[in-house]
Design a protein around this motif. Sequence first.
Motif, PDB file in Angstrom:
ATOM      1  N   GLU A 148     -18.914  44.174 -30.681  1.00 30.70           N
ATOM      2  CA  GLU A 148     -18.910  44.913 -31.944  1.00 30.70           C
ATOM      3  C   GLU A 148     -17.705  45.855 -32.015  1.00 30.70           C
ATOM      4  OE1 GLU A 148     -21.672  48.291 -34.045  1.00 30.70           O
ATOM      5  OE2 GLU A 148     -22.687  46.714 -32.899  1.00 30.70           O
ATOM      6  N   ILE A 149     -17.418  46.550 -30.929  1.00 30.98           N
ATOM      7  CA  ILE A 149     -16.263  47.459 -30.875  1.00 30.98           C
ATOM      8  C   ILE A 149     -14.966  46.668 -31.008  1.00 30.98           C
ATOM      9  CG2 ILE A 149     -14.969  49.032 -29.368  1.00 30.98           C
ATOM     10  CD1 ILE A 149     -17.716  49.926 -28.246  1.00 30.98           C
ATOM     11  N   LEU A 150     -14.892  45.516 -30.358  1.00 27.67           N
ATOM     12  CA  LEU A 150     -13.702  44.665 -30.459  1.00 27.67           C
ATOM     13  C   LEU A 150     -13.484  44.214 -31.900  1.00 27.67           C
ATOM     14  CD1 LEU A 150     -11.399  43.057 -29.151  1.00 27.67           C
ATOM     15  CD2 LEU A 150     -13.048  41.206 -28.774  1.00 27.67           C
ATOM     16  N   ASP A 151     -14.562  43.789 -32.558  1.00 25.78           N
ATOM     17  CA  ASP A 151     -14.446  43.359 -33.957  1.00 25.78           C
ATOM     18  C   ASP A 151     -13.947  44.491 -34.843  1.00 25.78           C
ATOM     19  OD1 ASP A 151     -15.249  40.815 -33.343  1.00 25.78           O
ATOM     20  OD2 ASP A 151     -17.373  41.172 -33.825  1.00 25.78           O
ATOM     21  N   GLU A 152     -14.465  45.713 -34.630  1.00 24.56           N
ATOM     22  CA  GLU A 152     -14.023  46.871 -35.415  1.00 24.56           C
ATOM     23  C   GLU A 152     -12.535  47.132 -35.209  1.00 24.56           C
ATOM     24  OE1 GLU A 152     -16.394  50.255 -34.342  1.00 24.56           O
ATOM     25  OE2 GLU A 152     -18.253  49.337 -35.065  1.00 24.56           O
ATOM     26  N   GLN A 153     -12.074  47.088 -33.966  1.00 23.78           N
ATOM     27  CA  GLN A 153     -10.677  47.364 -33.668  1.00 23.78           C
ATOM     28  C   GLN A 153      -9.760  46.270 -34.210  1.00 23.78           C
ATOM     29  OE1 GLN A 153      -9.531  50.248 -32.440  1.00 23.78           O
ATOM     30  NE2 GLN A 153     -11.671  50.902 -32.512  1.00 23.78           N
ATOM     31  N   LEU A 154     -10.211  45.009 -34.140  1.00 21.18           N
ATOM     32  CA  LEU A 154      -9.413  43.913 -34.700  1.00 21.18           C
ATOM     33  C   LEU A 154      -9.312  44.033 -36.206  1.00 21.18           C
ATOM     34  CD1 LEU A 154     -10.627  40.882 -32.541  1.00 21.18           C
ATOM     35  CD2 LEU A 154      -8.372  41.980 -32.494  1.00 21.18           C
ATOM     36  N   GLU A 155     -10.378  44.452 -36.834  1.00 21.66           N
ATOM     37  CA  GLU A 155     -10.376  44.646 -38.292  1.00 21.66           C
ATOM     38  C   GLU A 155      -9.368  45.727 -38.677  1.00 21.66           C
ATOM     39  OE1 GLU A 155     -11.137  43.678 -42.015  1.00 21.66           O
ATOM     40  OE2 GLU A 155     -12.114  42.686 -40.318  1.00 21.66           O
ATOM     41  N   LYS A 156      -9.306  46.805 -37.894  1.00 23.68           N
ATOM     42  CA  LYS A 156      -8.350  47.884 -38.164  1.00 23.68           C
ATOM     43  C   LYS A 156      -6.914  47.376 -38.028  1.00 23.68           C
ATOM     44  CE  LYS A 156     -11.073  51.855 -36.667  1.00 23.68           C
ATOM     45  NZ  LYS A 156     -11.191  52.923 -35.670  1.00 23.68           N
ATOM     46  N   LEU A 157      -6.670  46.510 -37.027  1.00 23.75           N
ATOM     47  CA  LEU A 157      -5.318  45.991 -36.838  1.00 23.75           C
ATOM     48  C   LEU A 157      -4.920  45.014 -37.950  1.00 23.75           C
ATOM     49  CD1 LEU A 157      -5.296  45.355 -32.983  1.00 23.75           C
ATOM     50  CD2 LEU A 157      -3.975  47.050 -34.227  1.00 23.75           C
ATOM     51  N   ARG A 158      -5.891  44.246 -38.428  1.00 20.80           N
ATOM     52  CA  ARG A 158      -5.590  43.268 -39.477  1.00 20.80           C
ATOM     53  C   ARG A 158      -5.318  43.928 -40.822  1.00 20.80           C
ATOM     54  NH1 ARG A 158     -10.363  39.908 -37.190  1.00 20.80           N
ATOM     55  NH2 ARG A 158      -9.258  38.683 -35.625  1.00 20.80           N
ATOM     56  N   ASP A 159      -6.017  45.059 -41.074  1.00 21.32           N
ATOM     57  CA  ASP A 159      -5.847  45.755 -42.352  1.00 21.32           C
ATOM     58  C   ASP A 159      -5.403  47.180 -42.067  1.00 21.32           C
ATOM     59  OD1 ASP A 159      -5.884  46.429 -44.988  1.00 21.32           O
ATOM     60  OD2 ASP A 159      -8.066  46.449 -45.193  1.00 21.32           O
ATOM     61  N   PRO A 160      -4.073  47.428 -41.917  1.00 20.99           N
ATOM     62  CA  PRO A 160      -3.582  48.745 -41.547  1.00 20.99           C
ATOM     63  C   PRO A 160      -3.856  49.831 -42.606  1.00 20.99           C
ATOM     64  CG  PRO A 160      -1.749  47.218 -41.824  1.00 20.99           C
ATOM     65  CD  PRO A 160      -2.998  46.459 -42.068  1.00 20.99           C
ATOM     66  N   GLY A 161      -4.151  49.484 -43.823  1.00 26.89           N
ATOM     67  CA  GLY A 161      -4.430  50.474 -44.870  1.00 26.89           C
ATOM     68  C   GLY A 161      -5.789  51.110 -44.719  1.00 26.89           C
ATOM     69  N   LYS A 162      -6.693  50.469 -43.990  1.00 30.55           N
ATOM     70  CA  LYS A 162      -8.043  50.982 -43.778  1.00 30.55           C
ATOM     71  C   LYS A 162      -8.027  51.992 -42.629  1.00 30.55           C
ATOM     72  CE  LYS A 162     -12.116  48.241 -44.618  1.00 30.55           C
ATOM     73  NZ  LYS A 162     -12.892  47.130 -44.150  1.00 30.55           N
ATOM     74  N   PRO A 163      -8.766  53.105 -42.751  1.00 27.16           N
ATOM     75  CA  PRO A 163      -8.806  54.048 -41.630  1.00 27.16           C
ATOM     76  C   PRO A 163      -9.696  53.599 -40.508  1.00 27.16           C
ATOM     77  CG  PRO A 163      -9.926  54.966 -43.575  1.00 27.16           C
ATOM     78  CD  PRO A 163      -9.393  53.607 -43.951  1.00 27.16           C
TER      79      PRO A 163
END
Length: 112
Positions: free
Chosen positions: A97-112
């Motif tokens: 779950e933590i990995l998915d959250e961090q990957l999502e942040k990297l894929r969409d840099p505009g999201k905090p």
Amino acid sequence: MADRALRGVGLGAKSFEDEQGIEFADRNQIGFDCPKGHHFEVTFALEAELPTEWECKKCGLMAVRSDGSVGEEKETKPQRTHWDMLRERRSIPELEEILDEQLEKLRDPGKP
């Protein structure tokens, strides 16, 4: 300035107390032999736990006791890795779950 200098015995260099009336603790002298052939003795209190190795006073190598006494092998634990410590705190589903959250942040840099 010369008249303020301390004269005589150096501070802490000598004790002027005599040894009358002092009862020394019982002692043991243990001999050690170094791999380079040096032999020396170390004094221990009678109730002290006696070591099986001691650093040679002449060359610094580890010397073993002359009487042949060998200490018990201490049980060594395997070294813990970062992954081991992480697994103690988190389960695999939590880590995914933590990995998915961090990957999502990297894929969409505009999201905090």
